[in-house]
Design a protein around this motif. Structure first.
Motif, short mmCIF file in Angstrom:
data_model
loop_
_atom_site.label_atom_id
_atom_site.label_comp_id
_atom_site.label_asym_id
_atom_site.label_seq_id
_atom_site.Cartn_x
_atom_site.Cartn_y
_atom_site.Cartn_z
N UNK A 237 30.55 53.55 35.60
CA UNK A 237 31.94 53.42 35.05
C UNK A 237 32.77 52.47 35.83
N UNK A 238 32.32 52.17 37.14
CA UNK A 238 33.43 51.30 37.90
C UNK A 238 34.46 51.73 38.45
N UNK A 239 34.99 53.10 38.58
CA UNK A 239 36.31 53.31 38.83
C UNK A 239 36.63 53.06 40.39
N UNK A 240 35.77 52.91 41.19
CA UNK A 240 35.73 52.39 42.51
C UNK A 240 36.13 51.00 42.32
N UNK A 241 35.60 50.16 41.67
CA UNK A 241 36.09 48.84 41.50
C UNK A 241 37.50 48.72 41.11
N UNK A 242 37.93 49.55 40.18
CA UNK A 242 39.34 49.77 39.70
C UNK A 242 40.36 49.96 40.69
N UNK A 243 40.02 50.80 41.65
CA UNK A 243 40.79 50.93 42.78
C UNK A 243 40.98 50.08 43.87
N UNK A 244 39.95 49.19 43.81
CA UNK A 244 40.21 48.22 44.66
C UNK A 244 40.87 46.90 44.10
N UNK A 245 40.84 47.10 42.74
CA UNK A 245 41.60 45.86 41.87
C UNK A 245 43.11 46.28 42.31
N UNK A 246 43.39 47.47 42.11
CA UNK A 246 44.60 48.06 42.24
C UNK A 246 45.26 47.67 43.55
N UNK A 247 44.49 47.49 44.94
CA UNK A 247 45.04 47.02 45.81
C UNK A 247 45.17 45.58 46.11
N UNK A 248 44.37 45.06 45.51
CA UNK A 248 44.46 43.41 45.19
C UNK A 248 45.69 43.13 44.40
N UNK A 249 46.06 43.49 43.33
CA UNK A 249 47.36 43.53 42.62
C UNK A 249 48.36 43.75 43.36
N UNK A 250 48.39 44.97 44.34
CA UNK A 250 49.51 45.19 45.22
C UNK A 250 49.79 43.93 46.20
N UNK A 251 48.85 43.47 46.90
CA UNK A 251 48.72 42.50 47.51
C UNK A 251 49.48 41.02 47.06
N UNK A 252 49.07 40.91 45.80
CA UNK A 252 49.86 39.64 45.08
C UNK A 252 51.19 40.03 44.47
N UNK A 253 51.73 41.08 44.84
CA UNK A 253 53.19 41.43 44.42
C UNK A 253 53.13 41.88 43.10
N UNK A 254 52.08 42.25 42.30
CA UNK A 254 52.11 42.60 40.92
C UNK A 254 52.62 44.11 40.76
N UNK A 255 53.66 44.56 40.18
CA UNK A 255 53.92 45.88 40.26
C UNK A 255 53.19 46.41 39.12
N UNK A 256 52.47 47.77 39.03
CA UNK A 256 51.68 48.38 38.12
C UNK A 256 51.72 49.69 38.30
N UNK A 257 51.18 50.48 37.21
CA UNK A 257 50.84 51.81 37.37
C UNK A 257 49.52 52.06 36.63
N UNK A 348 32.20 40.96 37.39
CA UNK A 348 32.04 42.33 37.89
C UNK A 348 32.45 42.41 39.39
N UNK A 349 33.44 42.00 39.70
CA UNK A 349 34.05 42.11 41.21
C UNK A 349 35.45 42.41 41.09
N UNK A 350 36.26 43.04 41.88
CA UNK A 350 37.35 43.33 42.17
C UNK A 350 38.24 42.23 42.10
N UNK A 351 38.15 40.87 42.56
CA UNK A 351 38.86 39.84 42.50
C UNK A 351 38.84 39.32 41.12
N UNK A 352 37.87 39.25 40.30
CA UNK A 352 37.64 38.80 39.16
C UNK A 352 38.50 39.80 37.85
N UNK A 353 38.18 40.90 38.21
CA UNK A 353 39.24 41.72 37.31
C UNK A 353 40.69 41.64 37.40
N UNK A 354 40.98 41.50 38.79
CA UNK A 354 42.28 41.62 39.14
C UNK A 354 42.93 40.15 38.59
N UNK A 355 42.14 39.10 38.37
CA UNK A 355 42.59 37.84 38.01
C UNK A 355 42.82 37.89 36.45
N UNK A 356 41.74 38.87 35.85
CA UNK A 356 42.06 38.97 34.20
C UNK A 356 43.36 39.87 33.78
#
Length: 394
Positions: A237-257, A348-356
């Motif tokens: 299910x890739x939930x570990x990928x999702x956690x890494x995406x959240x870290x990337x979004x934070x680094x980009x200054x994109x607020x989210x929950x 299927x990478x954290x960076x690409x999901x973060x981009x989407x």
């Protein structure tokens, strides 16, 4: 009237389990009489099974020999099922022992079945509703005029042990949930090609919409975007990928929950990642929700970071609710999502999901169009129901 048996290990929250609930709700009790055998009773979805479906008594040995060792092995000892307990312990230990001794792998079912009783009633049709032990149980422990095995997974890149191949060859018919899954299974077991058909998961749109209208049991801060993922905490299910995406979004200054509804074996691993990277305020594992639909309706984006899916119930439900979707490009995703029209499909990478996700969060026109396209897309559940009736009538 045909007498049917469905077999599935549990009614915990999962795609196959939700698909079974929807199918049972859609069937006409005037046309079919249904028994349901669960290896484990009490799952979160069990109360949604229609009252006219008869749930057969649970069997301790079947449960302990097929489900998690840590939950049920001691039950065998308490009931003095010492032979079964020893066999279950060997099943738990054998992968590492066989690897150390360079022995060939052996399917656990070959061991477990020696201790599992035969189900007594005879049925017109018996259906194993999930690949693996539910299917094998129907072949070897049930008497029925016709036996159907159901495949909910994409078998691309997988292989079957010879013992498993021989069991699947015994089914009168097989069903799977998408054309990609059908082709993948045929590539693994070509002999069943003429007997395997596609019956898509049924999603009861009215039920999903009605359930989404229920009040939420928590308050969300509407000043920030909310992302939602519903899925087991397992590698697939890739939930570990999702956690890494959240870290990337934070680094980009994109607020989210980001809310994750689900449970599974990777929970402690993901929790550790959350704490080590100080994600507590942006990424949370919220456990299983009996009714996730009010949260889905209020989420800004439904994110599916899966590595592999058969046909996602969550994506069908998100489309019914008219939600913007970001999903990874696992092999069967094109059966449900058109990139740029009913969702954003990423690598299927954290960076690409973060981009989407960033693309949808920052482009309000795109997000609105995704929502409109999803809510107007066609739900093929009626065709799937008729395909099921034709299958059991063959």
């Amino acid at each position: 009237m045909k007498k049917l048996l469905f077999v599935i290990p549990t009614m915990r929250m999962g795609g196959a389990e939700k698909a079974l609930v929807s199918l049972l709700k859609s069937l006409d009790p005037g046309q079919v009489e249904i028994d349901l055998f669960l290896f484990e009773q009490g799952g979160i979805l069990q109360e949604q099974i229609p009252s006219w479906v008869r749930i057969l008594p649970e069997d301790l040995v079947t449960r302990a020999m097929t489900l998690e060792f840590r939950l049920y092995w001691k039950d065998l000892l308490r009931q003095w099922k010492l032979g079964a307990a020893s066999a279950r312990l060997w099943m738990k230990m054998q992968p590492s022992i066989r690897k150390r001794l360079h022995l060939k792998a052996k399917a656990n079912w070959c061991i477990a079945k020696r201790y599992i009783r035969h189900l007594e009633p005879e049925y017109d049709v018996a259906i194993g509703f999930l690949e693996g032990t539910a299917d094998f149980y129907v072949i070897e422990k049930v008497t029925a005029k016709k036996k159907i095995g159901w495949i909910h997974s994409d078998f691309t890149g997988r292989r079957l042990l010879e013992s498993e191949r021989s069991l699947y060859k015994k089914f009168d018919y097989l069903a799977t949930i998408s054309e990609i899954c059908r082709q993948a299974f045929i590539s693994v077991l070509p002999e069943v090609g003429a007997r395997i058909s596609v019956i898509q998961n049924i999603t009861c749109a009215n039920d999903v919409r009605a359930a989404s209208a229920a009040p939420m049991d928590e308050v969300w801060d509407r000043s920030i975007p909310h992302l939602l993922t519903v899925g087991r905490l397992e590698h697939q299910k890739g939930i570990d990928i999702a956690a890494k995406v959240s870290l990337i979004l934070n680094a980009r200054g994109l607020r989210h929950k980001w809310h994750v509804f689900g449970a599974g074996s990777m929970e402690s691993q993901i929790e550790t990642f959350i704490h080590e990277n100080h994600l507590e305020n942006t990424f949370s594992l919220d456990g299983q929700k009996k009714n996730p639909y009010p949260f889905m309706r209020r989420a800004d984006i439904i994110v599916q970071p899966s590595r592999l899916e058969g046909k996602s119930m969550v994506l069908d439900e998100a489309k019914i609710l008219g939600k913007a979707i970001v999903t990874t490009n696992y092999p069967s995703v094109a059966d449900q999502i058109i990139d740029g029209e009913t969702g954003v499909v990423t690598e299927m990478t954290p960076e690409s999901v973060a981009d989407g996700i960033e693309r949808v969060l920052t482009d309000s026109v795109l997000r609105k169009q995704l929502e409109i396209n999803c809510i107007s897309s066609i739900n093929d559940s009626e065709q799937a129901l008729q395909a099921f009736y034709r299958l059991i009538a063959q």
